[in-house]
Design a protein around this motif. Sequence first.
Motif, mmCIF file in Angstrom:
data_model
loop_
_atom_site.group_PDB
_atom_site.id
_atom_site.type_symbol
_atom_site.label_atom_id
_atom_site.label_comp_id
_atom_site.label_asym_id
_atom_site.label_seq_id
_atom_site.Cartn_x
_atom_site.Cartn_y
_atom_site.Cartn_z
ATOM 1 N N LYS A 1 0.895 -1.139 -0.051
ATOM 2 C CA LYS A 1 0.062 0.040 0.099
ATOM 3 C C LYS A 1 0.720 1.098 -0.030
ATOM 4 O O LYS A 1 0.452 2.169 -0.268
ATOM 5 C CB LYS A 1 -0.989 0.124 1.271
ATOM 6 N N HIS A 2 2.259 1.060 0.153
ATOM 7 C CA HIS A 2 3.013 2.365 0.257
ATOM 8 C C HIS A 2 3.661 2.727 -1.137
ATOM 9 O O HIS A 2 4.561 3.326 -1.075
ATOM 10 C CB HIS A 2 4.137 1.935 1.068
ATOM 11 N N ARG A 3 3.157 1.966 -2.171
ATOM 12 C CA ARG A 3 3.742 2.320 -3.494
ATOM 13 C C ARG A 3 3.403 3.570 -4.028
ATOM 14 O O ARG A 3 2.587 4.305 -3.674
ATOM 15 C CB ARG A 3 2.885 1.167 -4.508
ATOM 16 N N ILE A 4 4.399 4.335 -4.632
ATOM 17 C CA ILE A 4 4.555 5.770 -5.100
ATOM 18 C C ILE A 4 3.943 5.706 -6.221
ATOM 19 O O ILE A 4 3.210 6.674 -6.576
ATOM 20 C CB ILE A 4 6.112 6.196 -4.934
ATOM 21 N N PHE A 5 4.644 5.102 -7.211
ATOM 22 C CA PHE A 5 4.106 5.066 -8.818
ATOM 23 C C PHE A 5 3.185 4.042 -8.997
ATOM 24 O O PHE A 5 3.430 2.753 -8.478
ATOM 25 C CB PHE A 5 4.997 5.272 -9.647
ATOM 26 N N PRO A 6 2.238 4.187 -9.946
ATOM 27 C CA PRO A 6 1.321 2.740 -10.218
ATOM 28 C C PRO A 6 2.356 1.741 -10.935
ATOM 29 O O PRO A 6 3.278 1.979 -11.607
ATOM 30 C CB PRO A 6 0.580 3.461 -11.346
ATOM 31 N N ARG A 7 1.963 0.486 -10.697
ATOM 32 C CA ARG A 7 2.496 -0.640 -11.315
ATOM 33 C C ARG A 7 1.488 -1.734 -11.498
ATOM 34 O O ARG A 7 0.546 -1.524 -10.974
ATOM 35 C CB ARG A 7 3.686 -1.301 -10.649
ATOM 36 N N SER A 8 1.813 -2.518 -12.380
ATOM 37 C CA SER A 8 0.922 -3.892 -12.587
ATOM 38 C C SER A 8 1.856 -4.999 -13.053
ATOM 39 O O SER A 8 2.800 -4.757 -13.251
ATOM 40 C CB SER A 8 -0.111 -3.520 -13.710
ATOM 41 N N ALA A 9 1.242 -6.220 -12.664
ATOM 42 C CA ALA A 9 1.797 -7.486 -13.217
ATOM 43 C C ALA A 9 2.284 -7.424 -14.699
ATOM 44 O O ALA A 9 3.360 -8.154 -14.670
ATOM 45 C CB ALA A 9 1.005 -8.688 -12.738
ATOM 46 N N GLY A 10 1.901 -6.444 -15.392
ATOM 47 C CA GLY A 10 2.646 -6.733 -16.678
ATOM 48 C C GLY A 10 3.989 -6.258 -17.022
ATOM 49 O O GLY A 10 4.515 -6.504 -17.941
ATOM 50 N N VAL A 11 4.480 -5.543 -16.117
ATOM 51 C CA VAL A 11 5.969 -4.791 -15.865
ATOM 52 C C VAL A 11 6.820 -6.267 -15.733
ATOM 53 O O VAL A 11 8.022 -5.889 -16.200
ATOM 54 C CB VAL A 11 6.183 -3.882 -14.879
ATOM 55 N N ILE A 12 6.488 -7.058 -15.078
ATOM 56 C CA ILE A 12 7.152 -8.254 -14.751
ATOM 57 C C ILE A 12 7.652 -8.967 -16.167
ATOM 58 O O ILE A 12 6.830 -9.360 -16.896
ATOM 59 C CB ILE A 12 6.695 -9.377 -13.979
ATOM 60 N N GLY A 13 9.013 -9.264 -16.318
ATOM 61 C CA GLY A 13 9.595 -9.870 -17.582
ATOM 62 C C GLY A 13 9.849 -8.968 -18.553
ATOM 63 O O GLY A 13 10.202 -9.234 -19.674
ATOM 64 N N ARG A 14 9.714 -7.671 -18.257
ATOM 65 C CA ARG A 14 9.830 -6.437 -19.397
ATOM 66 C C ARG A 14 11.286 -6.099 -19.056
ATOM 67 O O ARG A 14 11.861 -5.741 -18.146
ATOM 68 C CB ARG A 14 8.972 -5.633 -18.868
ATOM 69 N N ASP A 15 11.841 -5.518 -20.414
ATOM 70 C CA ASP A 15 13.170 -5.011 -20.353
ATOM 71 C C ASP A 15 13.027 -3.540 -19.950
ATOM 72 O O ASP A 15 12.198 -2.871 -20.038
ATOM 73 C CB ASP A 15 13.561 -4.614 -21.947
ATOM 74 N N VAL A 16 13.852 -3.318 -18.751
ATOM 75 C CA VAL A 16 13.675 -1.959 -18.102
ATOM 76 C C VAL A 16 14.071 -0.921 -18.892
ATOM 77 O O VAL A 16 13.297 0.227 -18.486
ATOM 78 C CB VAL A 16 14.846 -1.954 -16.983
ATOM 79 N N LYS A 17 14.368 -0.952 -20.083
ATOM 80 C CA LYS A 17 14.683 0.293 -21.019
ATOM 81 C C LYS A 17 13.109 0.681 -21.457
ATOM 82 O O LYS A 17 13.009 1.855 -21.822
ATOM 83 C CB LYS A 17 15.524 -0.005 -22.042
ATOM 84 N N ASN A 18 12.304 -0.337 -21.742
ATOM 85 C CA ASN A 18 10.940 -0.175 -22.220
ATOM 86 C C ASN A 18 10.122 0.340 -20.888
ATOM 87 O O ASN A 18 8.759 0.562 -21.247
ATOM 88 C CB ASN A 18 10.395 -1.244 -22.944
ATOM 89 N N CYS A 19 10.387 0.322 -19.743
ATOM 90 C CA CYS A 19 9.614 0.896 -18.704
ATOM 91 C C CYS A 19 9.882 2.339 -18.416
ATOM 92 O O CYS A 19 9.279 2.867 -17.266
ATOM 93 C CB CYS A 19 9.887 -0.121 -17.451
ATOM 94 N N HIS A 20 10.660 3.042 -19.010
ATOM 95 C CA HIS A 20 10.746 4.362 -18.864
ATOM 96 C C HIS A 20 10.815 5.359 -20.157
ATOM 97 O O HIS A 20 11.113 4.731 -21.240
ATOM 98 C CB HIS A 20 12.165 4.691 -18.416
ATOM 99 N N PRO A 21 10.152 6.535 -20.054
ATOM 100 C CA PRO A 21 10.178 7.140 -21.247
ATOM 101 C C PRO A 21 11.670 7.512 -21.868
ATOM 102 O O PRO A 21 12.515 7.445 -20.954
ATOM 103 C CB PRO A 21 9.585 8.611 -20.908
ATOM 104 N N ARG A 22 11.623 7.674 -23.100
ATOM 105 C CA ARG A 22 12.819 8.126 -23.776
ATOM 106 C C ARG A 22 14.041 9.041 -23.232
ATOM 107 O O ARG A 22 15.091 8.588 -23.096
ATOM 108 C CB ARG A 22 12.649 8.558 -25.391
ATOM 109 N N GLU A 23 13.271 9.957 -22.589
ATOM 110 C CA GLU A 23 14.298 11.073 -22.082
ATOM 111 C C GLU A 23 14.816 10.520 -20.717
ATOM 112 O O GLU A 23 15.879 11.148 -20.475
ATOM 113 C CB GLU A 23 13.526 12.438 -21.878
ATOM 114 N N SER A 24 14.398 9.518 -20.125
ATOM 115 C CA SER A 24 14.955 8.842 -18.874
ATOM 116 C C SER A 24 15.992 7.655 -19.182
ATOM 117 O O SER A 24 16.536 7.074 -18.191
ATOM 118 C CB SER A 24 13.715 8.450 -17.940
ATOM 119 N N VAL A 25 15.577 6.929 -20.306
ATOM 120 C CA VAL A 25 16.660 5.748 -20.637
ATOM 121 C C VAL A 25 17.981 5.966 -20.224
ATOM 122 O O VAL A 25 18.633 5.059 -19.578
ATOM 123 C CB VAL A 25 15.915 5.153 -21.778
ATOM 124 N N SER A 26 18.535 7.093 -20.740
ATOM 125 C CA SER A 26 19.893 7.246 -20.839
ATOM 126 C C SER A 26 20.354 7.197 -19.376
ATOM 127 O O SER A 26 21.427 6.496 -19.096
ATOM 128 C CB SER A 26 20.358 8.549 -21.615
#
Length: 529
Positions: free
Chosen positions: A335-360
């Motif tokens: 319940k202390h989660r700061i930003f929304p997440r869902s189970a769909g993020v599991i198994g995902r490449d971390v580069k694709n979990c951030h907007p383009r300007e944050s990836v670097s």
Amino acid sequence: MEKVNMKDYLNINFELIDKMTEIKKNYIEGTVDIETTRNLIRETFKGKKITPAEFAYSEQKIKDLGFDDATVHDKMNDVLDLFDEIIIREESDLPEGHPIKTYLKENEAGKKLIAEMKEEANKKFIKNKWLEYYDKLYTFNLTHLARKQHQLFSLLETKGFDRPSRIMWTFDNAVRDNISEARKLLQEDKIDEFLKKQEIVWELTLDIMHKEEEILYPTSLKMITEEEFRNMRNGDDEIGYFLIEKPEGFLPLKKEEKLEKIANTEAAQTGNFMSDLAGLLSKYNMNGNSGKSDVLDVKQGKLTLEQINLIFQHMPVDLSFVDENEIVKFYTDTKHRIFPRSAGVIGRDVKNCHPRESVSSVLEIIEAFRSGEQNEVDFWLEMNGKFIYIYYVAVRDENGKFKGVLEMMQDVTRIRGLEGKRTLVTWERPKKSDIKAEESKNSEKNDQKENPYGLTENTVIGEIIDKYPYIKEFMPTLSPTYKKLLDPIQYMIMSKVATLDMIAMRGGFPVEEIIEKISEKIKSEENKK
């Protein structure tokens, strides 16, 4: 992660794809201008149409040619506009609760809201009315965009559809940032700047809806199976919805329903490997439901899997873990989660979990940890009145080998304000036994009619304001929620039906506290006479 070729999912015309990709390439490189490109499209595709899926597949091919996201993003609006007249508008009769139908219903509600805002912009400025509009529009960021990024994009990436979603994420962020900036200007009473901001907010929000409906949703329907869409529902429900109620239906199928469906489809002829595997594991007591109470050796101690999950769920911080291959493997369901997440993020490449300007920045952290140059880094920011602390630490095994990155987020607003010391047990909230005793005491007071103004939980707010008009101005000092009482239309409705019990619930107060505060205000005003 192994990518699945989009050709396995899409019925596409490869000849058209090649022609389309060549035209896009030349325009993005700047070797032809916009009018020349438009004429070339009309000549090349004379009498022909392309599907949204074919357009999306062409975007993926552009990536293979070596163009970076930034270059494509800058030209994306032009490219979509150039091909707009030859893209087929596909109609789909989707059942209630289907995630794509839900997105479309949200877009419809969002367009209606923006139409109301445009109409309101031509009237005399009423701040409370605009605050109400932006309370609604702001949830577009928190729900619609969050579900799309964490649910829909992540599933599409498993199909090889990652380039278009990453570019759209940047457009999403432009929408999010402009809505947030406009809302802040309104809250700070910078009215002229706020009103000037409206056109860009409306334009960007409507534009992202157009891109979704033209390309993203039709392509998703081609690539994502019914079962995958059904399984998406739980994560969607967890994040929430924009301007619509939680949809009914189209939930994951039960085991019996799955078996019946498989038996009645061609899938039964080819077999279902995952179902067979699940059955085999279950037969030998090796499936995910077993071992819940088995004791596991952890680094310091022995815990069951149930205990481990409960510990993570109750941690007062938000944790996530990315392994050495840059794949998201875990996050805490807390319940202390700061930003929304869902189970769909599991198994995902971390580069694709951030907007383009944050990836670097993300990749810089991972590489510094992987090389051993750094072991930790932290950030902090203020968001919606909260002070958020973010900490990244490199995870290494006993031999110092890099095994991934652990991210921790925490709302430290209260911690930052602590001073002095506390060495005795002091409960932030009263004990349940004390609450019951207090309730009993209050009940006795009510029975004895100690309230001199006769206020009860069933007293309607309009009756109080009719007798004590200054209470209308007083209520918003208790909570911004009560500013609605200052709006003539809202007041007309609330004054007739809103009891103090309802008023207290909306403001997050116990009803006894609201009665006490109103009584004190009345007493204070009477003492002035």
